[in-house]
Motif scaffolding. Sequence first.
Motif, PDB file in Angstrom:
ATOM      1  N   ARG A  67       0.836  -1.199   0.000  1.00  0.00           N
ATOM      2  CA  ARG A  67       0.000   0.000   0.000  1.00  0.00           C
ATOM      3  C   ARG A  67       0.874   1.253   0.000  1.00  0.00           C
ATOM      4  N   LEU A  68       0.520   2.182  -0.863  1.00  0.00           N
ATOM      5  CA  LEU A  68       1.215   3.454  -0.978  1.00  0.00           C
ATOM      6  C   LEU A  68       0.513   4.487  -0.111  1.00  0.00           C
ATOM      7  N   VAL A  69       1.267   5.338   0.560  1.00  0.00           N
ATOM      8  CA  VAL A  69       0.705   6.428   1.346  1.00  0.00           C
ATOM      9  C   VAL A  69       0.547   7.625   0.412  1.00  0.00           C
ATOM     10  N   ILE A  70      -0.648   8.180   0.366  1.00  0.00           N
ATOM     11  CA  ILE A  70      -0.891   9.346  -0.477  1.00  0.00           C
ATOM     12  C   ILE A  70      -1.268  10.518   0.410  1.00  0.00           C
ATOM     13  N   GLU A  71      -0.451  11.554   0.358  1.00  0.00           N
ATOM     14  CA  GLU A  71      -0.729  12.774   1.099  1.00  0.00           C
ATOM     15  C   GLU A  71      -0.777  13.918   0.099  1.00  0.00           C
ATOM     16  N   CYS A  72      -1.796  14.706   0.197  1.00  0.00           N
ATOM     17  CA  CYS A  72      -1.960  15.828  -0.725  1.00  0.00           C
ATOM     18  C   CYS A  72      -1.787  17.140   0.033  1.00  0.00           C
ATOM     19  N   GLY A  73      -1.142  18.060  -0.598  1.00  0.00           N
ATOM     20  CA  GLY A  73      -0.971  19.385  -0.022  1.00  0.00           C
ATOM     21  C   GLY A  73      -1.352  20.442  -1.040  1.00  0.00           C
ATOM     22  N   ALA A  74      -1.490  21.653  -0.568  1.00  0.00           N
ATOM     23  CA  ALA A  74      -1.857  22.743  -1.467  1.00  0.00           C
ATOM     24  C   ALA A  74      -0.741  23.020  -2.470  1.00  0.00           C
TER      25      ALA A  74
END
Length: 134
Positions: A49-56
């Motif tokens: 599983r890949l960790v996906i973090e989104c930022g502005a």
Amino acid sequence: MAVTHTTASAEDLLGQPIREAEAAAQNVALDRVLEHLTAEGVNAQLIKRLVIECGAHPGPFVEKLRYPPQLVIYADAGWRVATVTIGVRSGAYMVELARGGPDNELRADRVEVVPAAQPGRVALLVAQNAGAAA
């Protein structure tokens, strides 16, 4: 008193995210167990599983993180027989063997710790538990 149910976070369910290089090393260790299980005809899946973090404003130097991989072993009927992960600090195999009681009631998993140099022993533990579950 009313019973409340809490929702587990991703970290509770999947563990703390780790660096991609660490995940790759754990994948290699779990692949060794998977080879033994495949030779024994045991149904298993290596889950990544890949960790996906989104930022502005994502930067170009964002480090890729992954959740620790899990090797999940199933009986022919589809029941989970065992889950194998790698200990973060020790590098040892953490083998969670599913247990059932009378009338197929679920019991707490039995946890075994197997040294990193013994993937064959992990496969043997899992195969024995799979045979008991059948």
